[in-house]
Design a protein around this motif. Structure first.
Motif, short mmCIF file in Angstrom:
data_model
loop_
_atom_site.label_atom_id
_atom_site.label_comp_id
_atom_site.label_asym_id
_atom_site.label_seq_id
_atom_site.Cartn_x
_atom_site.Cartn_y
_atom_site.Cartn_z
N GLN A 13 23.70 79.34 60.59
CA GLN A 13 24.24 77.83 60.73
C GLN A 13 24.69 77.97 62.17
O GLN A 13 25.60 78.92 62.61
N SER A 14 24.33 77.02 62.74
CA SER A 14 24.82 77.01 64.52
C SER A 14 26.38 76.17 64.76
O SER A 14 26.67 76.06 66.01
N ASN A 15 26.89 75.63 63.61
CA ASN A 15 27.96 74.88 63.96
C ASN A 15 28.97 74.98 62.78
O ASN A 15 28.54 75.62 61.74
N GLU A 16 30.24 74.55 62.84
CA GLU A 16 31.21 74.72 61.84
C GLU A 16 31.47 73.18 61.18
O GLU A 16 31.83 72.36 62.04
N VAL A 17 31.48 73.02 59.89
CA VAL A 17 31.41 71.81 59.13
C VAL A 17 33.00 71.51 58.22
O VAL A 17 33.15 70.52 58.12
N GLY A 18 33.39 72.72 58.02
CA GLY A 18 34.63 72.83 57.43
C GLY A 18 34.60 71.96 55.91
O GLY A 18 35.51 71.54 55.46
N HIS A 19 33.38 72.58 55.05
CA HIS A 19 33.17 71.74 53.90
C HIS A 19 34.11 72.38 52.94
O HIS A 19 34.22 71.62 51.82
N THR A 20 34.42 73.37 53.08
CA THR A 20 35.55 74.23 51.95
C THR A 20 36.72 73.10 51.67
O THR A 20 37.41 72.93 52.63
N GLY A 21 36.83 72.66 50.38
CA GLY A 21 38.00 71.87 50.01
C GLY A 21 37.94 70.46 50.47
O GLY A 21 38.81 69.83 50.49
N SER A 22 36.92 70.13 51.21
CA SER A 22 36.81 68.61 51.65
C SER A 22 36.12 67.69 50.59
O SER A 22 35.67 68.06 49.43
N ALA A 58 33.98 63.93 49.49
CA ALA A 58 32.23 64.01 49.63
C ALA A 58 32.19 63.14 50.85
O ALA A 58 31.06 63.45 51.32
N ILE A 59 32.98 62.13 51.24
CA ILE A 59 32.41 61.56 52.47
C ILE A 59 32.46 62.42 53.54
O ILE A 59 31.81 62.38 54.73
N HIS A 60 33.60 63.44 53.73
CA HIS A 60 33.53 64.59 54.78
C HIS A 60 32.23 65.18 54.88
O HIS A 60 31.52 65.50 55.58
N ARG A 61 31.84 65.60 53.51
CA ARG A 61 30.51 66.44 53.50
C ARG A 61 29.13 65.50 53.81
O ARG A 61 28.30 66.04 54.40
N LEU A 62 29.29 64.36 53.64
CA LEU A 62 28.08 63.42 53.88
C LEU A 62 28.14 63.33 55.56
O LEU A 62 27.06 63.29 56.39
N ALA A 63 29.63 63.08 56.20
CA ALA A 63 29.72 63.09 57.59
C ALA A 63 29.32 64.20 58.49
O ALA A 63 28.75 64.21 59.39
N TYR A 64 29.84 65.44 57.91
CA TYR A 64 29.90 66.74 58.58
C TYR A 64 28.45 67.56 58.29
O TYR A 64 28.60 67.91 57.15
N ARG A 65 27.51 67.51 59.06
CA ARG A 65 26.46 68.28 58.73
C ARG A 65 26.13 69.50 59.36
O ARG A 65 26.29 69.81 60.51
N ALA A 66 25.72 70.43 58.19
CA ALA A 66 25.40 71.70 58.73
C ALA A 66 23.89 71.82 59.37
O ALA A 66 22.97 71.13 59.24
N LYS A 67 24.21 72.46 60.83
CA LYS A 67 22.86 72.64 61.63
C LYS A 67 22.44 74.19 61.52
O LYS A 67 23.40 75.11 61.54
N PHE A 68 21.02 74.44 61.87
CA PHE A 68 20.74 75.88 62.01
C PHE A 68 19.83 76.05 63.16
O PHE A 68 19.21 75.23 63.74
N THR A 69 19.60 77.44 63.49
CA THR A 69 18.91 77.83 64.45
C THR A 69 18.29 79.37 64.03
O THR A 69 18.93 79.94 63.16
N GLY A 70 17.08 79.50 64.49
CA GLY A 70 16.49 80.78 64.10
C GLY A 70 14.85 80.50 63.87
O GLY A 70 14.58 79.33 63.45
N ASP A 71 14.23 81.35 64.08
CA ASP A 71 12.82 81.03 63.81
C ASP A 71 12.36 81.13 62.23
O ASP A 71 12.73 82.24 61.59
N VAL A 72 11.59 80.43 61.91
CA VAL A 72 10.88 80.33 60.57
C VAL A 72 9.74 80.74 60.52
O VAL A 72 8.82 80.49 61.42
N THR A 123 24.55 71.35 52.34
CA THR A 123 24.06 72.65 53.21
C THR A 123 22.62 73.35 52.72
O THR A 123 21.99 73.36 53.60
N LEU A 124 22.71 73.63 51.71
CA LEU A 124 21.47 74.10 51.11
C LEU A 124 20.33 72.80 51.53
O LEU A 124 19.12 73.41 51.84
N SER A 125 20.41 71.77 51.29
CA SER A 125 19.42 70.72 51.40
C SER A 125 19.30 70.71 52.99
O SER A 125 18.00 70.42 53.58
N GLU A 126 20.18 70.65 53.69
CA GLU A 126 19.84 70.60 55.35
C GLU A 126 19.19 71.77 55.77
O GLU A 126 18.41 71.77 56.78
N LEU A 127 19.74 72.93 55.07
CA LEU A 127 18.61 74.30 55.53
C LEU A 127 17.35 74.19 54.82
O LEU A 127 16.45 74.48 55.70
#
Length: 238
Positions: free
Chosen positions: A97-106, A108-122, A140-144
Motif C-alpha cells: 500500500q502506497s498511502n495512509e488511509v486511517g481506516h482503523t476505527g473510522s 463508513a463514509i471515511h472508508r468510502l472517501a479514503y482509498r487505499a492505493k498500491f504499488t508493485g509488480d503483478v 481495502t481488499l477490494s481496492e487491492l
C-alpha cells in the motif's frame, strides 16, 4: 465477472483477547508470529488451510501491507508467511500500500472517501489470494483486487483472520445494486467513482458495505459526491 469468496479463519474477539495482539498490531514481529500460530492451530483452521492447499495450488499469497494508526501492523505479514509454510504456496511481499488511509476505527463514509492505493509488480496471468487480519467494509481488499486485476493478475480468494458482523458478505448484492442504479443511474455512479478515483470508475468492484454507504450518502448523486469530498477535505487524504 466472478467475485472471490471470503474465507474467515477465526474471530476478531479471539484475536483481541490474545496476549500478543496489541504488540502484533503495533509492529512486533515475534508477537505477530505467536498470535497467528496460535490462531491457526485449531482443527477448524487447519481444515481450512488444507482446503486452500488442495484447491489453490498455483496461487500467490499476498497480504495487505499498510501503515496503521497504532504503527506497522505485522499480522498480515505473519498470516501470509505461516500459511505459506503450511500450504507450500508462493508468497509475495513487494506489492504494498502506497498511502495512509486511517481506516482503523473510522466510519463508513471515511472508508468510502479514503482509498487505499498500491504499488508493485503483478505477475501476469497468475492467481492471487488476498489476505488481511480484519475485514470491515472490504474496501481495502477490494481496492487491492482492482489493482491486481487491472495489472494482469486474477484474485481467486479473500482470506481474513477475523471479520466484522456480516462483512464476509462483501460482494455487492443484487438488491443494493438495483437500488443504486434506480436512485442515481449507472452512468452517474460510474462517473462519480472515476472522478473520485474509487476503483477507477469500475462499479463492479464496489462492496456491499460501500454500496449501502453510497445509498445513504445523499438524495442525489451530487449530494453524495459532496459528502465524500467533504470527508476528504476535513482529513488529510493523499
Amino acid at each position: 465477472m466472478s467475485y472471490p469468496d471470503v474465507m474467515q479463519l477465526t474471530t476478531i474477539t479471539k484475536m483481541k483477547k490474545h496476549p500478543d495482539y496489541k504488540n502484533a498490531k503495533s509492529g512486533d514481529v515475534s508477537s505477530s508470529y505467536r498470535l497467528v500460530r496460535d490462531l491457526l492451530s485449531g482443527k477448524n483452521q487447519i481444515q481450512k488451510i488444507n482446503y486452500i492447499a488442495e484447491n489453490f495450488q498455483n496461487a500467490i499469497l499476498l497480504g495487505v501491507y499498510a501503515s496503521e494508526q497504532m504503527g506497522k501492523n505485522k499480522i498480515p505479514h505473519a498470516l501470509v508467511a505461516i500459511i505459506g509454510e503450511m500450504t507450500g504456496l508462493e508468497t509475495e511481499a513487494r506489492i504494498v500500500q502506497s498511502n495512509e488511509v486511517g481506516h482503523t476505527g473510522s466510519d463508513a463514509i471515511h472508508r468510502l472517501a479514503y482509498r487505499a492505493k498500491f504499488t508493485g509488480d503483478v505477475k501476469q496471468g497468475r492467481n492471487y489470494i488476498l489476505t488481511d487480519d480484519v475485514i470491515t467494509s472490504g474496501s481495502t481488499l477490494s481496492e487491492l483486487r482492482c489493482y491486481i486485476e487491472d495489472n494482469g493478475g486474477r484474485v481467486v480468494l479473500f482470506l481474513t483472520a477475523g471479520a466484522a458482523q456480516f462483512s464476509t458478505n462483501i460482494k455487492l448484492s443484487d438488491e443494493t445494486r438495483f437500488k443504486l442504479i434506480d436512485k442515481y443511474g449507472i452512468l452517474e455512479i460510474q462517473k462519480l467513482l472515476k472522478e473520485l478515483d474509487i476503483y477507477g470508475g469500475a462499479f463492479e468492484f464496489l462492496t456491499e458495505s460501500e454500496g449501502r454507504t453510497l445509498l445513504g450518502a445523499g438524495t442525489t448523486i451530487d449530494t453524495a459526491r459532496n459528502r465524500i469530498i467533504e470527508a476528504r477535505i476535513s482529513g488529510r487524504y493523499k
